[in-house]
Design an enzyme around this catalytic site. Structure first.
Site, PDB file in Angstrom:
ATOM      1  N   GLU A 175      38.907  31.971  15.149  1.00  0.00           N
ATOM      2  CA  GLU A 175      40.191  32.109  15.844  1.00  0.00           C
ATOM      3  C   GLU A 175      40.569  33.584  16.000  1.00  0.00           C
ATOM      4  OE1 GLU A 175      41.380  29.650  17.345  1.00  0.00           O
ATOM      5  OE2 GLU A 175      40.655  27.886  16.263  1.00  0.00           O
ATOM      6  N   VAL A 206      51.306  31.894  21.681  1.00  0.00           N
ATOM      7  CA  VAL A 206      50.612  31.238  20.579  1.00  0.00           C
ATOM      8  C   VAL A 206      51.292  29.908  20.301  1.00  0.00           C
ATOM      9  CG1 VAL A 206      49.981  31.363  18.137  1.00  0.00           C
ATOM     10  CG2 VAL A 206      49.882  33.422  19.561  1.00  0.00           C
ATOM     11  N   SER A 215      36.558  28.105  26.055  1.00  0.00           N
ATOM     12  CA  SER A 215      37.847  27.410  26.080  1.00  0.00           C
ATOM     13  C   SER A 215      38.026  26.556  24.831  1.00  0.00           C
ATOM     14  CB  SER A 215      37.924  26.513  27.322  1.00  0.00           C
ATOM     15  OG  SER A 215      37.019  25.424  27.177  1.00  0.00           O
ATOM     16  N   CYS A 251      37.958  22.715  34.376  1.00  0.00           N
ATOM     17  CA  CYS A 251      37.134  23.634  35.162  1.00  0.00           C
ATOM     18  C   CYS A 251      38.072  24.509  36.002  1.00  0.00           C
ATOM     19  CB  CYS A 251      36.177  22.860  36.061  1.00  0.00           C
ATOM     20  SG  CYS A 251      37.012  21.959  37.395  1.00  0.00           S
ATOM     21  N   CYS A 255      35.243  19.412  31.575  1.00  0.00           N
ATOM     22  CA  CYS A 255      36.530  19.199  32.242  1.00  0.00           C
ATOM     23  C   CYS A 255      36.912  17.729  32.121  1.00  0.00           C
ATOM     24  CB  CYS A 255      36.452  19.606  33.704  1.00  0.00           C
ATOM     25  SG  CYS A 255      37.992  19.369  34.621  1.00  0.00           S
ATOM     26  N   PHE A 279      37.976  23.235  22.755  1.00  0.00           N
ATOM     27  CA  PHE A 279      37.078  22.071  22.727  1.00  0.00           C
ATOM     28  C   PHE A 279      35.675  22.372  23.256  1.00  0.00           C
ATOM     29  CE2 PHE A 279      41.448  20.642  23.756  1.00  0.00           C
ATOM     30  CZ  PHE A 279      41.797  20.176  22.497  1.00  0.00           C
ATOM     31  N   SER A 280      35.271  23.642  23.211  1.00  0.00           N
ATOM     32  CA  SER A 280      33.946  24.008  23.728  1.00  0.00           C
ATOM     33  C   SER A 280      32.891  24.142  22.630  1.00  0.00           C
ATOM     34  CB  SER A 280      34.038  25.321  24.523  1.00  0.00           C
ATOM     35  OG  SER A 280      34.472  26.378  23.679  1.00  0.00           O
TER      36      SER A 280
END
Length: 194
Positions: free
Chosen positions: A96, A172, A24, A184, A152, A26-27
């Site tokens: 990306e 997008v 996801s 989550c 989360c 910010f992972s």
């Protein structure tokens, strides 16, 4: 399809591969891509990093993580340009990847068949929780897959969803914390009344 030993460049002991880093927002996908590319640079391998030209959030010619780590990159409009711009490269990084066209898996396969180590980072799901762009096809052909997780922001569990917090319905939408939050499964479904 059968391939000769020469096709795979086995005479010099080099066989290419495809690695996918997904998860996801910010992972830490881009952070991990930068880490792997820097290790290849330390090994004095010729490297090249590509990103879609539409991604100008942090700059035109750099891949930048949310933690502000960066590495020079080449923006391209179509995945086929990667083949043209990576002729003498041993390690290719692609950030990306979800924003690239559907030819990206074929491009990555051609590179790997030439003996190139290909490292791809991208979102595996869009904001609606659906498989995103060429990532599912890349996952099917990759030798190595790393699924990374954010935290989360509502409950602290491992987050696998990129929840859009703005009203845009466009698939997008380039954005950061002002437009997305990692959630989550439970919090994502609760937030979307699923």
């Amino acid at each position: 399809m059968l391939f000769s030993e020469q096709y795979f460049n086995r005479r010099v002991g080099q066989v290419g591969s495809i690695e996918v880093i997904c998860g996801s927002m910010f992972s830490g996908k881009t952070e991990e891509l930068i880490r792997r590319m820097r290790r290849a640079q330390f090994a004095k391998l010729p490297v090249e990093i590509f990103k879609p030209s539409i991604d100008t959030r942090y700059g035109d010619k750099e891949v930048v993580s949310h933690d502000s780590n960066s590495i020079p990159s080449t923006p391209v409009n179509h995945s086929s340009a990667i083949l043209l711009l990576s002729s003498d490269t041993k390690v290719v990084g692609i950030d990306e990847a979800q924003f690239f066209d559907e030819e990206l898996p074929n491009v990555c396969t051609q590179l790997a068949n030439r003996g190139v180590r290909v490292i791809v980072a991208g979102l595996d799901m869009d904001f609606q929780g659906k498989p995103f762009g060429p990532i599912p096809a890349l996952l099917a052909i990759a030798e190595h897959i790393s699924k990374v997780h954010a935290v989360c922001v509502r409950c602290g569990a491992p987050a696998t969803y990129s929840h859009r917090t703005t009203e845009s319905a466009n698939l997008v939408l380039l954005g950061e914390k002002e437009s997305y939050e990692p959630l989550c499964r439970y919090c994502y479904h609760t937030a979307n009344d699923i």
